[in-house]
Design a protein around this motif. Sequence first.
Motif, PDB file in Angstrom:
ATOM      1  N   UNK A 194     -11.339 -48.953 -28.123  1.00 19.50           N
ATOM      2  CA  UNK A 194     -10.035 -49.438 -28.578  1.00 19.50           C
ATOM      3  C   UNK A 194     -10.056 -49.899 -30.040  1.00 19.50           C
ATOM      4  N   UNK A 195     -11.166 -50.481 -30.455  1.00 17.80           N
ATOM      5  CA  UNK A 195     -11.236 -50.980 -31.837  1.00 17.80           C
ATOM      6  C   UNK A 195     -11.153 -49.820 -32.836  1.00 17.80           C
ATOM      7  N   UNK A 196     -11.506 -48.632 -32.404  1.00 17.02           N
ATOM      8  CA  UNK A 196     -11.389 -47.442 -33.274  1.00 17.02           C
ATOM      9  C   UNK A 196     -10.007 -46.806 -33.153  1.00 17.02           C
ATOM     10  N   UNK A 197      -9.578 -46.623 -31.906  1.00 20.81           N
ATOM     11  CA  UNK A 197      -8.300 -45.914 -31.707  1.00 20.81           C
ATOM     12  C   UNK A 197      -7.136 -46.684 -32.320  1.00 20.81           C
ATOM     13  N   UNK A 198      -7.242 -48.007 -32.335  1.00 19.48           N
ATOM     14  CA  UNK A 198      -6.156 -48.825 -32.901  1.00 19.48           C
ATOM     15  C   UNK A 198      -5.995 -48.613 -34.403  1.00 19.48           C
ATOM     16  N   UNK A 199      -7.030 -48.102 -35.045  1.00 22.38           N
ATOM     17  CA  UNK A 199      -6.959 -47.865 -36.494  1.00 22.38           C
ATOM     18  C   UNK A 199      -6.506 -46.443 -36.826  1.00 22.38           C
ATOM     19  N   UNK A 200      -6.309 -45.640 -35.796  1.00 24.10           N
ATOM     20  CA  UNK A 200      -6.027 -44.218 -36.046  1.00 24.10           C
ATOM     21  C   UNK A 200      -4.596 -43.973 -36.518  1.00 24.10           C
ATOM     22  N   UNK A 201      -4.474 -43.178 -37.597  1.00 26.07           N
ATOM     23  CA  UNK A 201      -3.169 -42.622 -37.971  1.00 26.07           C
ATOM     24  C   UNK A 201      -2.977 -41.313 -37.215  1.00 26.07           C
ATOM     25  N   UNK A 202      -4.098 -40.581 -37.077  1.00 26.37           N
ATOM     26  CA  UNK A 202      -4.104 -39.348 -36.285  1.00 26.37           C
ATOM     27  C   UNK A 202      -5.174 -39.522 -35.213  1.00 26.37           C
ATOM     28  N   UNK A 203      -4.800 -39.337 -33.967  1.00 26.25           N
ATOM     29  CA  UNK A 203      -5.746 -39.519 -32.866  1.00 26.25           C
ATOM     30  C   UNK A 203      -5.856 -38.222 -32.076  1.00 26.25           C
ATOM     31  N   UNK A 204      -7.059 -37.664 -32.059  1.00 27.35           N
ATOM     32  CA  UNK A 204      -7.300 -36.428 -31.301  1.00 27.35           C
ATOM     33  C   UNK A 204      -8.150 -36.791 -30.087  1.00 27.35           C
ATOM     34  N   UNK A 205      -7.648 -36.508 -28.907  1.00 26.06           N
ATOM     35  CA  UNK A 205      -8.365 -36.924 -27.704  1.00 26.06           C
ATOM     36  C   UNK A 205      -8.817 -35.704 -26.917  1.00 26.06           C
ATOM     37  N   UNK A 206     -10.126 -35.521 -26.827  1.00 23.59           N
ATOM     38  CA  UNK A 206     -10.690 -34.371 -26.114  1.00 23.59           C
ATOM     39  C   UNK A 206     -11.866 -34.839 -25.280  1.00 23.59           C
ATOM     40  N   UNK A 207     -11.583 -35.709 -24.328  1.00 21.21           N
ATOM     41  CA  UNK A 207     -12.651 -36.301 -23.519  1.00 21.21           C
ATOM     42  C   UNK A 207     -12.644 -35.801 -22.084  1.00 21.21           C
ATOM     43  N   UNK A 208     -11.526 -35.275 -21.626  1.00 18.77           N
ATOM     44  CA  UNK A 208     -11.455 -34.828 -20.232  1.00 18.77           C
ATOM     45  C   UNK A 208     -11.369 -35.986 -19.252  1.00 18.77           C
ATOM     46  N   UNK A 209     -10.641 -37.035 -19.637  1.00 17.64           N
ATOM     47  CA  UNK A 209     -10.469 -38.213 -18.758  1.00 17.64           C
ATOM     48  C   UNK A 209      -9.009 -38.623 -18.732  1.00 17.64           C
TER      49      UNK A 209
END
Length: 278
Positions: A194-209
């Motif tokens: 969360x500490x990383x995703x909260x800083x994202x302007x662009x968030x790419x999610x490829x985790x399969x969850x």
Amino acid sequence: MKILNGKKLADKYIRILSRQVATMKKRPVLAMVLVGNNPASKIYVGRKKILCEKAGIGSQIFTFPEKTSEKKILDLIGSLNKSRNISAIMVQLPLPKHIDKDKVIEAIDPRKDADCLHPLNFGRFTQEGEKYSVVAPATPLGIIRLLEEYKVKIEGKNAVIIGRSNIVGKPIAQMLLNRNATVTICHRHTKNLKSYTQKADILVVAAGKMNLITADMVQKGVVVIDVGVNRGENKKVFGDVDFKSVSKKASFITPVPGGVGPMTIAMLLWNTVKLAEK
Ligand code: ADP
């Protein structure tokens, strides 16, 4: 919030490709190799075949049972490499465990490597950028085209990527970096995601969850690219992002289905046509 409509853009690319194919002396043909009974793989290959037809690209599917030997697959790749009728080859992953996927990928002639997975193509792409490589990994290329279509600025933005696979995480990191984003790659061992995703302007999610990303993990105005394909109840398909809540905070977001998926196939066909032109 705006939807990044991958289905619509993919249709546009298919139309562009079909016009291009119509002018070519020889029709491009994509060979697809499918080993085993993975239901998702069967669906993907079927979809690729349908879109090939729409674009006027020929397709040949080579299906093998789960227990097929590695040698048999390598022999097939060898003959597809030689065949003058085949312009491009793709091996649907995952392969059964007893088959060495790296060996199979390296057996593909780099001049016929539709997925840009061969180390020669992947290395070229990584070192010199996709402008210098004939092919590019299909999912990341599709993501970039989608961002460009909706005029999402990349330069100077914080791009956070979740997942580090060779087909998505690593190459999309490279492409965003080449476009002057500040890139962070998170993965299974990342502490306090969360500490990383909260800083994202662009968030790419490829985790399969499914539901890995919830509204509390993103900032307002974030651009969300959801690469996940998860089967929920009633076999309905969901991404990795809780679309309902996250879309309320996002400035742009891809739906699942209808976002990254169709773009991936369109870019695979794009690669096929480029290889056929060479
Ligand atoms: P794909 O091929 O769609 O990119 P893979 O299954 O090959 O997906 O890889 C999944 C990636 O997601 C891996 O890099 C893994 O580290 C990452 N990942 C999986 N679960 C989590 C999680 N809970 N948090 C962060 N990253 C994760």
